[in-house]
Design a protein around this motif. Structure first.
Motif: not given
Length: 51
Positions: A24-29
Motif C-alpha cells: 500500500x503506497x498511500x491513503x485517500x484523504x
C-alpha cells in the motif's frame, strides 16, 4: 483488504484478493470527484475529507 472508489465497477480486493500492507503506497484523504448516473455530479461531496 482494499476497496476501490467505484464500488460497483472497481477491481479491488474482491477481485484480486488481499493486499500485503507493504504494497500500500498511500491513503485517500479527500473526495476529488463524485458522480452518480441518476443525480449527475454530487457537488456536495467534492472536496470533503474522507474519515
Amino acid at each position: 483488504f482494499v476497496m476501490g472508489d467505484n464500488r460497483d465497477q472497481s477491481y479491488d480486493s474482491r477481485y484480486w484478493g488481499f493486499v500485503d500492507l507493504n504494497e500500500i503506497k498511500g491513503k485517500a484523504l479527500i473526495i476529488y470527484w463524485s458522480w452518480d448516473p441518476n443525480d449527475w455530479v454530487r457537488f456536495n461531496r467534492i472536496g470533503r475529507l474522507i474519515k
